[in-house]
Scaffold this motif. Structure first.
Motif, PDB file in Angstrom:
ATOM      1  N   ALA A   1       0.876  -1.174   0.000  1.00 31.87           N
ATOM      2  CA  ALA A   1       0.000   0.000   0.000  1.00 31.87           C
ATOM      3  C   ALA A   1       0.907   1.216   0.000  1.00 31.87           C
ATOM      4  O   ALA A   1       2.097   1.107   0.318  1.00 31.87           O
ATOM      5  CB  ALA A   1      -0.906  -0.014   1.223  1.00 31.87           C
ATOM      6  N   PRO A   2       0.393   2.372  -0.352  1.00 29.04           N
ATOM      7  CA  PRO A   2       1.235   3.575  -0.339  1.00 29.04           C
ATOM      8  C   PRO A   2       1.872   3.779   1.023  1.00 29.04           C
ATOM      9  O   PRO A   2       1.268   3.494   2.059  1.00 29.04           O
ATOM     10  CB  PRO A   2       0.241   4.701  -0.661  1.00 29.04           C
ATOM     11  CG  PRO A   2      -0.866   4.036  -1.398  1.00 29.04           C
ATOM     12  CD  PRO A   2      -0.960   2.652  -0.859  1.00 29.04           C
ATOM     13  N   TYR A   3       3.110   4.239   1.025  1.00 28.50           N
ATOM     14  CA  TYR A   3       3.819   4.429   2.290  1.00 28.50           C
ATOM     15  C   TYR A   3       3.115   5.455   3.170  1.00 28.50           C
ATOM     16  O   TYR A   3       3.048   5.299   4.390  1.00 28.50           O
ATOM     17  CB  TYR A   3       5.264   4.853   2.008  1.00 28.50           C
ATOM     18  CG  TYR A   3       6.059   5.029   3.265  1.00 28.50           C
ATOM     19  CD1 TYR A   3       6.474   6.306   3.694  1.00 28.50           C
ATOM     20  CD2 TYR A   3       6.413   3.930   4.045  1.00 28.50           C
ATOM     21  CE1 TYR A   3       7.198   6.459   4.851  1.00 28.50           C
ATOM     22  CE2 TYR A   3       7.143   4.094   5.200  1.00 28.50           C
ATOM     23  CZ  TYR A   3       7.537   5.353   5.600  1.00 28.50           C
ATOM     24  OH  TYR A   3       8.261   5.505   6.751  1.00 28.50           O
ATOM     25  N   ALA A   4       2.593   6.503   2.523  1.00 28.06           N
ATOM     26  CA  ALA A   4       1.855   7.507   3.285  1.00 28.06           C
ATOM     27  C   ALA A   4       0.608   6.848   3.850  1.00 28.06           C
ATOM     28  O   ALA A   4      -0.160   6.228   3.137  1.00 28.06           O
ATOM     29  CB  ALA A   4       1.477   8.679   2.389  1.00 28.06           C
ATOM     30  N   GLY A   5       0.410   6.956   5.128  1.00 26.08           N
ATOM     31  CA  GLY A   5      -0.736   6.306   5.747  1.00 26.08           C
ATOM     32  C   GLY A   5      -0.381   4.984   6.396  1.00 26.08           C
ATOM     33  O   GLY A   5      -1.225   4.354   7.038  1.00 26.08           O
ATOM     34  N   THR A   6       0.856   4.561   6.229  1.00 25.68           N
ATOM     35  CA  THR A   6       1.289   3.333   6.902  1.00 25.68           C
ATOM     36  C   THR A   6       1.479   3.626   8.381  1.00 25.68           C
ATOM     37  O   THR A   6       2.143   4.579   8.740  1.00 25.68           O
ATOM     38  CB  THR A   6       2.595   2.819   6.288  1.00 25.68           C
ATOM     39  OG1 THR A   6       2.385   2.563   4.903  1.00 25.68           O
ATOM     40  CG2 THR A   6       3.039   1.536   6.967  1.00 25.68           C
ATOM     41  N   LEU A   7       0.890   2.784   9.210  1.00 23.64           N
ATOM     42  CA  LEU A   7       1.015   2.970  10.656  1.00 23.64           C
ATOM     43  C   LEU A   7       2.274   2.311  11.205  1.00 23.64           C
ATOM     44  O   LEU A   7       2.938   2.843  12.081  1.00 23.64           O
ATOM     45  CB  LEU A   7      -0.206   2.396  11.381  1.00 23.64           C
ATOM     46  CG  LEU A   7      -1.551   3.048  11.086  1.00 23.64           C
ATOM     47  CD1 LEU A   7      -2.652   2.337  11.865  1.00 23.64           C
ATOM     48  CD2 LEU A   7      -1.517   4.525  11.451  1.00 23.64           C
ATOM     49  N   ALA A   8       2.559   1.126  10.687  1.00 27.48           N
ATOM     50  CA  ALA A   8       3.663   0.375  11.268  1.00 27.48           C
ATOM     51  C   ALA A   8       4.084  -0.730  10.316  1.00 27.48           C
ATOM     52  O   ALA A   8       3.380  -1.056   9.360  1.00 27.48           O
ATOM     53  CB  ALA A   8       3.240  -0.232  12.610  1.00 27.48           C
ATOM     54  N   PHE A   9       5.275  -1.234  10.581  1.00 29.32           N
ATOM     55  CA  PHE A   9       5.745  -2.457   9.928  1.00 29.32           C
ATOM     56  C   PHE A   9       5.948  -3.511  10.999  1.00 29.32           C
ATOM     57  O   PHE A   9       6.320  -3.196  12.133  1.00 29.32           O
ATOM     58  CB  PHE A   9       7.057  -2.215   9.176  1.00 29.32           C
ATOM     59  CG  PHE A   9       6.876  -1.443   7.894  1.00 29.32           C
ATOM     60  CD1 PHE A   9       7.123  -0.081   7.857  1.00 29.32           C
ATOM     61  CD2 PHE A   9       6.470  -2.080   6.733  1.00 29.32           C
ATOM     62  CE1 PHE A   9       6.960   0.634   6.668  1.00 29.32           C
ATOM     63  CE2 PHE A   9       6.313  -1.372   5.546  1.00 29.32           C
ATOM     64  CZ  PHE A   9       6.559  -0.011   5.516  1.00 29.32           C
ATOM     65  N   ALA A  10       5.712  -4.739  10.618  1.00 25.30           N
ATOM     66  CA  ALA A  10       5.904  -5.835  11.557  1.00 25.30           C
ATOM     67  C   ALA A  10       6.561  -6.995  10.835  1.00 25.30           C
ATOM     68  O   ALA A  10       6.433  -7.150   9.621  1.00 25.30           O
ATOM     69  CB  ALA A  10       4.559  -6.279  12.154  1.00 25.30           C
ATOM     70  N   VAL A  11       7.302  -7.765  11.594  1.00 16.74           N
ATOM     71  CA  VAL A  11       7.926  -8.972  11.057  1.00 16.74           C
ATOM     72  C   VAL A  11       7.381 -10.160  11.837  1.00 16.74           C
ATOM     73  O   VAL A  11       7.288 -10.116  13.071  1.00 16.74           O
ATOM     74  CB  VAL A  11       9.464  -8.912  11.189  1.00 16.74           C
ATOM     75  CG1 VAL A  11      10.078 -10.264  10.840  1.00 16.74           C
ATOM     76  CG2 VAL A  11      10.026  -7.827  10.291  1.00 16.74           C
ATOM     77  N   SER A  12       7.008 -11.181  11.128  1.00 19.32           N
ATOM     78  CA  SER A  12       6.574 -12.405  11.778  1.00 19.32           C
ATOM     79  C   SER A  12       7.472 -13.549  11.336  1.00 19.32           C
ATOM     80  O   SER A  12       8.100 -13.497  10.281  1.00 19.32           O
ATOM     81  CB  SER A  12       5.113 -12.733  11.424  1.00 19.32           C
ATOM     82  OG  SER A  12       4.996 -13.124  10.068  1.00 19.32           O
ATOM     83  N   LEU A  13       7.521 -14.557  12.193  1.00 19.41           N
ATOM     84  CA  LEU A  13       8.274 -15.771  11.883  1.00 19.41           C
ATOM     85  C   LEU A  13       7.256 -16.882  11.647  1.00 19.41           C
ATOM     86  O   LEU A  13       6.462 -17.198  12.548  1.00 19.41           O
ATOM     87  CB  LEU A  13       9.211 -16.136  13.037  1.00 19.41           C
ATOM     88  CG  LEU A  13      10.061 -17.395  12.851  1.00 19.41           C
ATOM     89  CD1 LEU A  13      10.985 -17.250  11.656  1.00 19.41           C
ATOM     90  CD2 LEU A  13      10.879 -17.656  14.118  1.00 19.41           C
ATOM     91  N   GLU A  14       7.261 -17.417  10.458  1.00 20.58           N
ATOM     92  CA  GLU A  14       6.230 -18.385  10.076  1.00 20.58           C
ATOM     93  C   GLU A  14       6.813 -19.780   9.900  1.00 20.58           C
ATOM     94  O   GLU A  14       7.957 -19.939   9.498  1.00 20.58           O
ATOM     95  CB  GLU A  14       5.577 -17.956   8.754  1.00 20.58           C
ATOM     96  CG  GLU A  14       5.034 -16.536   8.741  1.00 20.58           C
ATOM     97  CD  GLU A  14       3.865 -16.356   9.694  1.00 20.58           C
ATOM     98  OE1 GLU A  14       3.226 -17.366  10.065  1.00 20.58           O
ATOM     99  OE2 GLU A  14       3.584 -15.208  10.072  1.00 20.58           O
ATOM    100  N   HIS A  15       5.995 -20.747  10.193  1.00 23.82           N
ATOM    101  CA  HIS A  15       6.370 -22.133   9.870  1.00 23.82           C
ATOM    102  C   HIS A  15       6.127 -22.374   8.388  1.00 23.82           C
ATOM    103  O   HIS A  15       5.185 -21.836   7.806  1.00 23.82           O
ATOM    104  CB  HIS A  15       5.528 -23.113  10.701  1.00 23.82           C
ATOM    105  CG  HIS A  15       5.923 -23.132  12.136  1.00 23.82           C
ATOM    106  ND1 HIS A  15       7.201 -23.449  12.547  1.00 23.82           N
ATOM    107  CD2 HIS A  15       5.238 -22.871  13.264  1.00 23.82           C
ATOM    108  CE1 HIS A  15       7.269 -23.383  13.866  1.00 23.82           C
ATOM    109  NE2 HIS A  15       6.093 -23.027  14.329  1.00 23.82           N
ATOM    110  N   GLY A  16       6.969 -23.193   7.794  1.00 26.29           N
ATOM    111  CA  GLY A  16       6.819 -23.444   6.368  1.00 26.29           C
ATOM    112  C   GLY A  16       7.541 -22.391   5.567  1.00 26.29           C
ATOM    113  O   GLY A  16       8.253 -21.532   6.103  1.00 26.29           O
TER     114      GLY A  16
END
Lengths: 334, 205
Positions: free
Chosen positions: A302-317
């Motif tokens: 999505a456009p960077y403007a208006g982004t609230l946050a970034f998150a990183v998750s660790l996924e299985h698979g």
């Protein structure tokens, strides 16, 4: 003390026991059935609940770790939006987190259903609704987990059809969410609760031939015009874990302090959190020990403007799921 | 306590009362959740920690409480009393749930610990006064006025997580006696605390 006129004494006594969570299941049911149509007993429960809460002040002093607040807020931010949600069960939230600081000495699964008494109370029995709502919410959590698994399988099929992208970056999966009436639907976002395509709608990942710029941003990105930097903090460590660099609508990951994932059956995913929709997958990546160079993730979802946050998750698979299962790092866009 | 949110939104939310914050949570406002956690999270944790005697379980109980609030804010109604007592009630219920799943052996030891938790302090400890606050002292004073059997039943139930039937077995008295003692204790506390104008209430304390 006992209201002989209406024979209410026994129920007021039950109200006191209920407020203390001390009743046997049979007594709980008896009280709930009665309170459903008795405003006086509902009020008695409210009053005794206040008394019980006062007892809490006499508990010995104890402060929770900052990680607790982080986990709660991470769960809330991950929930922003619609669709299948991850369970409220802390067992999923990070008990086996790679960077967990807490001991794993709790063997019980908080997600186990609780034997709940009585029927769902409405109207005058609002005071008791929270308890039965908790049961329904737990059932929803189980169903949501099943939905997430289904969505994950959808993504795997899609990724297999699309073929894998170059290097070790898999394209964001096109996922078709099974619309499901969920008590967690926020009214404002309910209209959008059907299909979502990660990747900004262009699904550039499938073609991937018009290669985006692969020149990583310079180290002085934070001070450059047209380049943005977001610092991510580890959910369990509360230390800086990584940085996200955004330049020309492309996201790069700099894992300053992240544990290497097992590339056989794990993958990191970068998520973009906006105010209007569920977390959007930007792309996936692996962390190799000793590497500090920016990793190309992909076009922003999505456009960077208006982004609230970034998150990183660790996924299985090795595929990108419909929604993050375990947030390991989070950073708000300033 | 550790501030969870330093955004401008959080500081403006700080002016709202708890009920207003719950309304914002119903509109998916994470800052409102953060402020509610700052106000009541520590007390919920203290309670859960006292009941479970376990840091991880206590955190889990608090996490389930506040994430539960986030996902179902409609569970609270304004006529349910204070938001604080509602949150503490949730946390209490979850903590007791955890305890009841453990071996009975562990909880037998808790019976004695529960009794000590509500005993009147033997001396005015300046450190105790510092962290307890005036409110806690009021409650402790009210507890001190209870007959010992009533206070014991209360402690076993609220902090020990025992049911009335289990308390009857532990203390060797009939179930009816336990019910009467527990009811009498709550009634007396209610009157005593209302007299000092301390029932309900909003905000941080």
């Amino acid at each position: 003390m006992t209201d002989q006129a209406s024979g209410h004494g026994p129920f007021e006594e039950l109200a006191a026991g209920y407020a203390l969570d001390a009743l046997e299941p049979a007594d709980e049911q008896r009280f709930l059935r009665h309170a459903q149509r008795c405003p006086a007993c509902t009020q008695a429960l409210v009053d005794y609940r206040e008394v019980a809460a006062a007892l809490a002040d006499t508990a010995p002093p104890a402060e929770p770790r900052p990680q607790l607040a982080d986990r709660i807020m991470a769960a809330a931010l991950a929930d922003l939006g619609v669709g299948p949600q991850r369970s409220a069960s802390p067992a999923d939230a990070g008990r086996e987190n790679w960077a967990a600081a807490g001991p794993g000495d709790a063997d019980t699964a908080p997600g186990d259903p609780v034997t709940m008494p009585g029927d769902h109370v409405t109207g005058q029995g609002e005071a008791i609704t929270a308890r039965t709502d908790a049961v329904t919410a737990r059932e929803d959590a189980v169903a949501a987990r099943e939905d997430a698994v289904t969505a994950r399988e959808d993504a795997r099929v899609m990724a297999a059809d699309a073929g894998t992208a170059q290097e070790d970056v898999l394209p964001p999966g096109v996922v078709r969410l099974r619309p499901r009436a969920s008590r967690w639907l926020r009214p404002a976002a309910a209209a959008a609760a059907v299909a979502l395509i990660a990747g900004g709608g262009t699904w550039a990942g499938l073609a991937a031939t018009s290669s985006p710029t692969r020149e990583p941003p310079s180290a002085s990105c934070a001070h450059e015009h047209g380049c943005s930097q977001v610092v991510l903090t580890g959910a369990a460590t509360h230390q800086v874990a990584a940085k996200v660099l955004v330049q020309a609508g492309v996201a790069w990951m700099v894992p300053t302090n992240m544990k290497a994932d097992d590339t056989a059956d794990q993958i990191y995913v970068l998520w973009q959190l906006t105010g209007n929709s569920r977390p959007l997958a930007v792309g996936s990546f692996d962390v190799r020990a000793g590497t500090d160079t920016p990793i190309w993730i992909g076009d922003l979802a999505a456009p960077y403007a208006g982004t609230l946050a970034f998150a990183v998750s660790l996924e299985h698979g090795r595929t990108v799921p419909a929604s993050p299962s375990r947030i390991v790092a989070l950073g708000q866009v300033s | 306590m550790h501030p969870v949110s330093e955004s401008p939104g959080a500081s403006s939310r700080g002016d709202l009362d708890d009920a207003g914050l719950v309304e914002l949570v119903a509109k998916a406002d994470p800052d409102a959740l953060a402020v509610l956690y700052e106000r009541h999270g520590a007390t919920c944790y203290r309670l859960a920690r006292r009941i479970t005697l376990n840091d991880v379980l206590a955190e889990d109980a608090v996490q389930e409480t506040f994430v539960g609030l986030w996902r179902n804010p409609a569970g609270y109604r304004a006529d349910q009393g204070s938001v604080r007592s509602w949150l503490l009630g949730l946390a209490h219920h979850k903590a007791v749930d955890f305890v009841r799943r453990e071996a009975a052996q562990q909880r037998r030891q808790d019976a004695h610990a529960a009794q000590r938790a509500l005993d009147p302090p033997t001396a005015a400890d300046p450190a105790a006064t510092a962290w307890a606050g005036i409110r806690a002292e009021q409650v402790r004073a009210a507890l001190a006025e209870l007959p010992e059997p009533q206070r014991h039943a209360l402690a076993l139930a609220y902090f020990g997580g025992y049911t009335q039937r289990e308390i009857a077995q532990l203390t060797g008295v009939p179930l009816g006696t336990v019910k009467t003692r527990m009811f009498a204790a709550m009634r007396r506390l209610q009157l005593r605390l209302a007299a000092v104008g301390s029932s309900g209430g909003e905000g941080t304390w």
